[in-house]
Design a protein around this motif. Structure first.
Motif, short mmCIF file in Angstrom:
data_model
loop_
_atom_site.label_atom_id
_atom_site.label_comp_id
_atom_site.label_asym_id
_atom_site.label_seq_id
_atom_site.Cartn_x
_atom_site.Cartn_y
_atom_site.Cartn_z
N TRP A 22 1.09 -1.08 -0.06
CA TRP A 22 -0.21 0.01 -0.14
C TRP A 22 0.98 1.29 -0.06
CZ3 TRP A 22 -1.17 4.53 2.52
CH2 TRP A 22 -2.57 4.91 2.10
N ARG A 23 1.84 1.24 0.74
CA ARG A 23 2.94 2.49 0.85
C ARG A 23 3.64 2.70 -0.23
NH1 ARG A 23 5.27 4.64 5.97
NH2 ARG A 23 4.40 3.23 7.62
N GLU A 24 4.09 1.52 -1.04
CA GLU A 24 4.66 1.70 -2.39
C GLU A 24 3.71 2.30 -3.23
OE1 GLU A 24 6.25 -2.13 -3.55
OE2 GLU A 24 6.89 -2.52 -1.46
N CYS A 25 2.66 1.63 -3.56
CA CYS A 25 1.50 2.27 -4.27
C CYS A 25 0.95 3.61 -4.28
CB CYS A 25 0.40 1.09 -4.76
SG CYS A 25 0.98 -0.44 -5.02
N PHE A 26 0.77 3.95 -3.15
CA PHE A 26 -0.11 5.13 -2.85
C PHE A 26 0.72 6.32 -2.13
CE2 PHE A 26 -3.14 1.74 -3.09
CZ PHE A 26 -3.75 2.07 -4.16
N ALA A 27 2.06 6.08 -1.68
CA ALA A 27 2.57 6.82 -0.77
C ALA A 27 4.18 7.13 -1.10
CB ALA A 27 2.67 6.82 0.61
N SER A 28 4.43 6.67 -2.44
CA SER A 28 6.05 6.56 -2.73
C SER A 28 6.47 7.96 -3.28
CB SER A 28 6.14 5.47 -3.92
OG SER A 28 5.21 5.84 -4.94
N HIS A 29 5.53 8.97 -3.44
CA HIS A 29 5.97 10.16 -3.73
C HIS A 29 6.34 10.76 -2.61
CE1 HIS A 29 1.70 10.37 -2.40
NE2 HIS A 29 1.97 11.72 -2.17
N LEU A 30 6.14 10.47 -1.44
CA LEU A 30 6.78 11.11 -0.11
C LEU A 30 7.96 10.16 0.29
CD1 LEU A 30 3.69 11.39 1.84
CD2 LEU A 30 4.90 13.08 0.67
N SER A 31 9.03 10.89 0.80
CA SER A 31 10.11 10.29 1.24
C SER A 31 9.93 9.63 2.80
CB SER A 31 11.16 11.12 1.53
OG SER A 31 11.02 12.15 2.58
N PHE A 32 10.83 8.73 2.86
CA PHE A 32 10.60 7.96 4.37
C PHE A 32 10.37 8.74 5.54
CE2 PHE A 32 12.18 6.06 8.37
CZ PHE A 32 11.06 4.99 8.25
N GLU A 37 6.74 12.19 9.31
CA GLU A 37 6.37 13.42 9.52
C GLU A 37 4.91 13.59 9.64
OE1 GLU A 37 8.24 16.32 7.13
OE2 GLU A 37 10.26 16.33 8.25
N ILE A 38 4.06 12.81 8.88
CA ILE A 38 2.67 12.88 9.11
C ILE A 38 2.20 11.52 9.62
CG2 ILE A 38 2.36 14.33 7.08
CD1 ILE A 38 1.74 11.54 5.56
N TRP A 39 3.03 10.96 10.58
CA TRP A 39 2.73 9.86 11.25
C TRP A 39 2.28 8.64 10.63
CZ3 TRP A 39 4.54 10.82 15.99
CH2 TRP A 39 4.96 11.79 16.27
N MET A 40 2.71 8.37 9.29
CA MET A 40 2.17 7.28 8.54
C MET A 40 2.50 5.84 9.24
SD MET A 40 2.21 7.98 4.63
CE MET A 40 1.91 6.42 4.15
N ASN A 41 3.42 5.90 10.16
CA ASN A 41 3.83 4.61 10.66
C ASN A 41 2.79 4.31 11.97
OD1 ASN A 41 6.25 4.36 9.56
ND2 ASN A 41 7.64 5.30 11.14
N ASP A 42 2.06 5.46 12.28
CA ASP A 42 0.68 5.04 13.16
C ASP A 42 -0.40 4.55 12.12
OD1 ASP A 42 2.34 5.67 15.32
OD2 ASP A 42 1.92 7.73 15.61
N PHE A 43 -0.71 5.32 11.45
CA PHE A 43 -1.86 5.19 10.35
C PHE A 43 -1.68 5.43 9.06
CE2 PHE A 43 -3.47 6.26 14.72
CZ PHE A 43 -4.25 4.93 14.79
N LEU A 47 -1.86 9.53 5.31
CA LEU A 47 -1.67 10.20 3.83
C LEU A 47 -2.76 11.11 3.30
CD1 LEU A 47 0.37 10.05 1.39
CD2 LEU A 47 -0.92 8.05 0.65
N CYS A 48 -4.08 10.83 3.65
CA CYS A 48 -5.23 11.40 3.12
C CYS A 48 -5.40 12.48 4.14
CB CYS A 48 -6.27 10.56 3.18
SG CYS A 48 -6.17 9.12 2.00
N SER A 49 -5.50 11.99 5.44
CA SER A 49 -5.86 13.30 6.63
C SER A 49 -5.26 14.68 6.23
CB SER A 49 -6.25 12.74 7.84
OG SER A 49 -4.99 12.14 8.28
N TRP A 50 -3.81 14.33 6.12
CA TRP A 50 -2.95 15.32 6.10
C TRP A 50 -2.77 16.10 4.53
CZ3 TRP A 50 1.03 16.92 9.54
CH2 TRP A 50 0.89 16.59 10.89
#
Length: 136
Positions: A22-32, A37-43, A47-50
């Protein structure tokens, strides 16, 4: 023509893999770092709420999900490794989703089509989501 029926298969221990996919497909435009910084490790849905991705929200997200061709899709969660594969899923609706509102482990849920072209996310937050992302 014979109508095919929704088929649900449990795919234990696939959660970690599917969250990574999911991360690879929908959030790969963001660096680790940006993801942290947007707490994607938590949820992942942060990606959407931010607002770090173009997405549909609430009723628009539900409508988009229902309108998708859902031949095959996976369903997985934020905190557990239980996952499901749905085949012949064109009739899949919100009511069919294995979402348990009062269970903290099952109420952050992700539906992703088999070809990773779209995702529908439900959250534990009443004022956040659901969200729908369509890859270009």
């Amino acid at each position: 023509m014979e109508k095919k029926h929704l088929k649900q298969l449990e795919i234990p221990k696939w959660g970690t893999y599917l969250r990574g996919r999911w991360r690879e497909c929908f959030a790969s435009h963001l660096s680790f770092k940006e993801q942290q910084e947007i707490w994607m490790n938590d949820f992942l849905w942060h990606l959407c709420s931010w607002e770090k991705v173009k997405c549909l929200k609430q009723d628009d997200a539900v409508t988009a999900f229902l309108q998708q061709d859902k031949v095959k899709c996976t369903i997985f969660y934020q905190f557990i490794d239980d996952a499901y594969l749905y085949e012949h899923a064109d009739t899949l609706t919100i009511k069919d989703l294995p979402y348990i509102e009062d269970d903290m482990y099952y109420n952050d849920m992700y539906v992703m089509d088999w070809n990773n072209e779209w995702t529908f996310n439900m959250t534990h937050e009443t004022n956040c989501g659901p969200y729908f992302i369509q890859r270009k």
